[in-house]
Design an enzyme around this catalytic site. Structure first.
Site, PDB file in Angstrom:
ATOM      1  N   ASP A  39       7.261 -33.465   8.772  1.00  0.00           N
ATOM      2  CA  ASP A  39       8.681 -33.499   8.464  1.00  0.00           C
ATOM      3  C   ASP A  39       9.378 -33.948   9.745  1.00  0.00           C
ATOM      4  O   ASP A  39       8.819 -33.819  10.848  1.00  0.00           O
ATOM      5  CB  ASP A  39       9.145 -32.106   8.038  1.00  0.00           C
ATOM      6  CG  ASP A  39      10.647 -32.025   7.902  1.00  0.00           C
ATOM      7  OD1 ASP A  39      11.216 -32.791   7.107  1.00  0.00           O
ATOM      8  OD2 ASP A  39      11.259 -31.202   8.611  1.00  0.00           O
TER       9      ASP A  39
ATOM     10  N   ASP B  86       9.332 -27.224   8.852  1.00  0.00           N
ATOM     11  CA  ASP B  86      10.167 -26.170   9.423  1.00  0.00           C
ATOM     12  C   ASP B  86      10.940 -25.400   8.374  1.00  0.00           C
ATOM     13  O   ASP B  86      11.545 -24.373   8.695  1.00  0.00           O
ATOM     14  CB  ASP B  86      11.181 -26.779  10.404  1.00  0.00           C
ATOM     15  CG  ASP B  86      12.297 -27.522   9.670  1.00  0.00           C
ATOM     16  OD1 ASP B  86      13.466 -27.091   9.774  1.00  0.00           O
ATOM     17  OD2 ASP B  86      12.010 -28.517   8.986  1.00  0.00           O
TER      18      ASP B  86
END
Length: 247
Positions: A18, A177
């Site tokens: 990500d 995250d």
């Protein structure tokens, strides 16, 4: 619990990152872009706490929700273009890579491990951030949720990234995250290293399926611990702030 032997069982290991909040500390820029965009339509009370609800959610999904919540008449595409323009202005001058994430990327690159970015941001935003931070030298491939039918927590962006990498989902490990991203990785059949941007979210059920979790977030993440875990070594057992698969 003994860490899984990823390197041994997945000789064709691929790593998918990500972007925002995982590789780069860009959430402040996204908040500021959103705050300025909303102010154009008379919304002046958008706070950081309001923004944290959308961490890990794609930009289109975010502006669609904000449009409904604040009763904004402008089309979603107009809001999206405005926020992306504001974000690109900010990202070009003030985007920082998390230090240990850069070390991790460089180590994987030195080992010849294929890497890609899969993000809810626009392609323009991803490309700009990778270029300004120099990460494009290590991670040339990136996929935006704009290019698939559904954003995170659906698995589409990760599955499309694996397809473009020529990899099986089971051979991919995702770094995330946010809970929606961790859920998307699990739905895609991929393992996950979770580094919660907001440590208070570490107990979210979406992180439970992650193979390695750093509950304290970036302050606890180390390239050495993550790399050792990927190799099937003792990373989670010895790294401060990290935990292995939960049962």
């Amino acid at each position: 619990m003994t860490p899984r032997q990823i390197m041994a069982s997945r000789p064709a290991l691929h790593v998918i990152f990500d972007l925002d909040g995982t590789l780069v500390d860009s959430e402040a820029n996204y908040y500021e872009a959103g705050r300025r965009m909303l102010a154009r339509y008379g919304v002046t009370d958008f706070s950081w706490e309001d923004h944290t609800r959308f961490i890990g959610i794609g930009t289109r999904e975010t502006v669609t929700t904000l449009r409904a919540e604040y009763g904004i008449d402008a089309p979603v595409d107009e809001l999206l273009a405005g926020k992306n323009e504001l974000y690109l202005e900010l990202a070009g001058t003030s985007t920082e890579v998390f230090g240990q994430m850069r070390v991790f990327v460089e180590r994987l690159h030195a080992d010849g491990v294929p890497m890609a970015v899969a993000s809810g941001s626009s392609r323009a935003a991803i490309g700009a951030v990778l270029a300004v931070t120099g990460l494009d030298a290590y991670i040339p491939l990136y996929v935006s949720a704009e290019e698939v039918a559904h954003g995170k927590p659906e698995p589409d962006v990760f599955l499309e990234t694996a397809r473009r990498m020529g990899a099986e989902p089971a051979d991919c490990v995702v770094l995330e995250d946010a809970a929606p991203g961790a859920a998307a990785a699990h739905a895609a059949g991929m393992d996950c290293i979770a580094v919660p941007y907001v440590p208070a979210t570490a107990s979210d059920p979406a992180f439970e399926a992650a193979g390695l979790v750093f509950p304290e977030g970036q302050s606890a993440f180390t390239a050495e611990a993550a790399y050792d875990w990927l190799r099937g070594g003792p990373g989670p057992a010895t790294a401060s702030g990290a935990s292995g698969p939960r049962t």
